[in-house]
Design a protein around this motif. Structure first.
Motif, short mmCIF file in Angstrom:
data_model
loop_
_atom_site.label_atom_id
_atom_site.label_comp_id
_atom_site.label_asym_id
_atom_site.label_seq_id
_atom_site.Cartn_x
_atom_site.Cartn_y
_atom_site.Cartn_z
N THR A 11 -6.00 -1.57 22.99
CA THR A 11 -4.69 -1.51 22.32
C THR A 11 -4.26 -2.87 21.76
N PRO A 12 -4.30 -3.98 22.54
CA PRO A 12 -3.92 -5.26 21.92
C PRO A 12 -4.85 -5.69 20.79
N ILE A 13 -6.16 -5.41 20.93
CA ILE A 13 -7.11 -5.77 19.85
C ILE A 13 -6.75 -5.00 18.58
N LEU A 14 -6.54 -3.69 18.73
CA LEU A 14 -6.25 -2.85 17.56
C LEU A 14 -4.91 -3.21 16.93
N LEU A 15 -3.95 -3.58 17.77
CA LEU A 15 -2.64 -4.00 17.25
C LEU A 15 -2.79 -5.31 16.48
N GLY A 16 -3.59 -6.22 17.01
CA GLY A 16 -3.85 -7.51 16.35
C GLY A 16 -4.50 -7.29 14.99
N ILE A 17 -5.50 -6.40 14.96
CA ILE A 17 -6.20 -6.10 13.69
C ILE A 17 -5.21 -5.49 12.70
N PHE A 18 -4.34 -4.61 13.20
CA PHE A 18 -3.34 -3.99 12.33
C PHE A 18 -2.46 -5.05 11.67
N ILE A 19 -1.97 -5.99 12.48
CA ILE A 19 -1.06 -7.03 11.94
C ILE A 19 -1.79 -7.89 10.91
N ILE A 20 -3.03 -8.30 11.23
CA ILE A 20 -3.80 -9.14 10.31
C ILE A 20 -4.04 -8.41 8.98
N LEU A 21 -4.48 -7.15 9.07
CA LEU A 21 -4.77 -6.39 7.85
C LEU A 21 -3.51 -6.11 7.04
N PHE A 22 -2.39 -5.89 7.75
CA PHE A 22 -1.13 -5.63 7.07
C PHE A 22 -0.73 -6.85 6.23
N ILE A 23 -0.90 -8.04 6.80
CA ILE A 23 -0.57 -9.27 6.08
C ILE A 23 -1.55 -9.45 4.91
N LEU A 24 -2.85 -9.25 5.18
CA LEU A 24 -3.87 -9.45 4.15
C LEU A 24 -3.67 -8.50 2.96
N GLU A 25 -3.40 -7.22 3.25
CA GLU A 25 -3.26 -6.28 2.12
C GLU A 25 -1.95 -6.50 1.36
N THR A 26 -1.00 -7.19 1.99
CA THR A 26 0.24 -7.55 1.29
C THR A 26 -0.03 -8.72 0.35
N LYS A 27 -0.78 -9.69 0.84
CA LYS A 27 -1.07 -10.90 0.05
C LYS A 27 -2.16 -10.69 -1.00
N PHE A 28 -3.20 -9.94 -0.63
CA PHE A 28 -4.33 -9.75 -1.55
C PHE A 28 -4.52 -8.25 -1.80
N GLU A 29 -3.82 -7.74 -2.82
CA GLU A 29 -3.84 -6.31 -3.09
C GLU A 29 -5.08 -5.90 -3.88
N LEU A 30 -5.77 -4.85 -3.42
CA LEU A 30 -6.99 -4.40 -4.10
C LEU A 30 -6.68 -3.42 -5.22
N ARG A 31 -6.02 -2.31 -4.88
CA ARG A 31 -5.65 -1.30 -5.89
C ARG A 31 -4.13 -1.34 -6.09
N LYS A 32 -3.71 -1.17 -7.34
CA LYS A 32 -2.27 -1.16 -7.64
C LYS A 32 -1.61 0.04 -6.98
N ARG A 33 -0.49 -0.19 -6.32
CA ARG A 33 0.21 0.92 -5.67
C ARG A 33 0.94 1.77 -6.71
N THR A 34 1.00 3.09 -6.46
CA THR A 34 1.75 3.96 -7.36
C THR A 34 3.00 4.51 -6.66
N GLN A 35 3.05 4.39 -5.35
CA GLN A 35 4.15 4.94 -4.55
C GLN A 35 4.93 3.82 -3.86
N SER A 36 6.10 4.17 -3.34
CA SER A 36 6.87 3.19 -2.55
C SER A 36 6.14 2.96 -1.23
N ARG A 37 5.90 1.69 -0.92
CA ARG A 37 5.14 1.37 0.30
C ARG A 37 5.91 1.78 1.55
N LEU A 38 7.20 1.49 1.54
CA LEU A 38 8.01 1.78 2.72
C LEU A 38 8.05 3.28 3.00
N LYS A 39 8.20 4.06 1.95
CA LYS A 39 8.26 5.52 2.10
C LYS A 39 6.95 6.04 2.72
#
Ligand SMILES: [Zn+2]
Length: 281
Positions: A11-39
């Motif tokens: 659980t802590p490893i997976l949570l850590g990976i989640f946080i890292i990937l969340f930051i990375l995909e915010t900073k370095f976006e691969l595909r342009k989003r078409t929907q509201s991220r929050l929604k």
């Protein structure tokens, strides 16, 4: 055992990976989003709650229970020969990943299972939160298949849990919308499933969805010629063509979706680069 391995370490490893990937995909976006991220964050997390609960209280305990029982039954491949525990652990890990490749194909090819897996594919953008968007029906189905795999392979209880942690981490990684350095991803993709590769699996183009089924190791798709890498990420439209109306894809509708009449896929084909083994930016 589940508490000491999965809850304390996983659980802590997976949570850590989640946080890292969340930051990375915010900073370095691969595909342009078409929907509201929050929604989408809200929808995907709420949809995932029953599946998530069943994973922890049903799927993982069932697989560990079968592995423990199997230590007495001595059933399965790993009990047929003598060798070091390390070799057996590696074989078990590889084969378990292979059975998940087969399971993913069945989710697409068996009309009854597609009803449930469809919920995952209706996401109109693909990112880290899509890795959680699974219908609980799909999870219940996987208990039988993945439980049988545990027994047939003769996998140890601790290996079941270690594989599960890596499986969940890989699922988060290849769904994320993180733009990795292209040269690095090309190299990494020779061994494991990467975001560009899995992005193609979520395309609205039928022959692209019908490819790239692997979870951790990418070579299962190469081995069975189900790999398709020749699509640029900016050409991909994510989702299922007959379920593209955002207003329809509410939390309640997604839970109900498997129990409704399933719409046919409007088949479109993409012609282009013939070299399907060559990853594109
Ligand atoms: Zn799929």
């Amino acid at each position: 055992m589940i508490k000491s391995i999965f809850d304390s370490y996983g659980t802590p490893i997976l949570l850590g990976i989640f946080i890292i990937l969340f930051i990375l995909e915010t900073k370095f976006e691969l595909r342009k989003r078409t929907q509201s991220r929050l929604k989408r964050i809200i929808i995907n997390f709420i949809v995932s709650i029953p599946a998530f609960a069943l994973l922890r209280i049903l799927l993982i305990p069932a697989m560990v229970w079968l592995a423990v029982k199997n230590q007495a039954w001595h059933f399965g491949l790993n009990y047929l020969f003598t060798s070091s525990e390390w070799i057996k652990a590696c074989i078990a890990f590889l084969l378990l990943d292979y059975t998940n490749y087969i399971w993913h194909i069945l989710l697409h090819k068996l009309p009854f299972m597609w009803r449930f897996h469809l919920v995952h594919h209706t996401d109109l953008d693909l990112d880290l939160t899509t890795a959680f968007r699974f219908h609980f029906g799909e999870l219940i189905g996987s208990v039988f298949f993945r439980g049988a795999a545990v027994v047939l392979i003769g996998i140890s209880p601790s290996m079941v849990l270690i594989y599960e942690i890596v499986f969940e981490a890989a699922t988060q990684f290849h769904h994320s919308n993180t733009k990795l350095h292209f040269g690095f991803e090309k190299l990494l993709n020779k061994i494991i499933v990467t975001p560009r590769m899995h992005g193609i699996h979520h395309s609205t183009v039928k022959n692209e969805t019908d490819s790239n089924y692997s979870t951790i190791f990418s070579f299962w798709d190469r081995l069975h010629k189900t790999i398709r890498l020749n699509v640029r990420q900016n050409q991909i439209v994510t989702g299922v063509p007959s379920y593209s109306d955002e207003k329809e894809l509410t939390i309640g509708n997604l839970w109900k979706l498997p129990f409704t009449k399933i719409r046919e896929w409007k088949v479109t084909e993409r012609t282009g680069d013939k070299n399907i083994n060559q990853l594109k930016e």
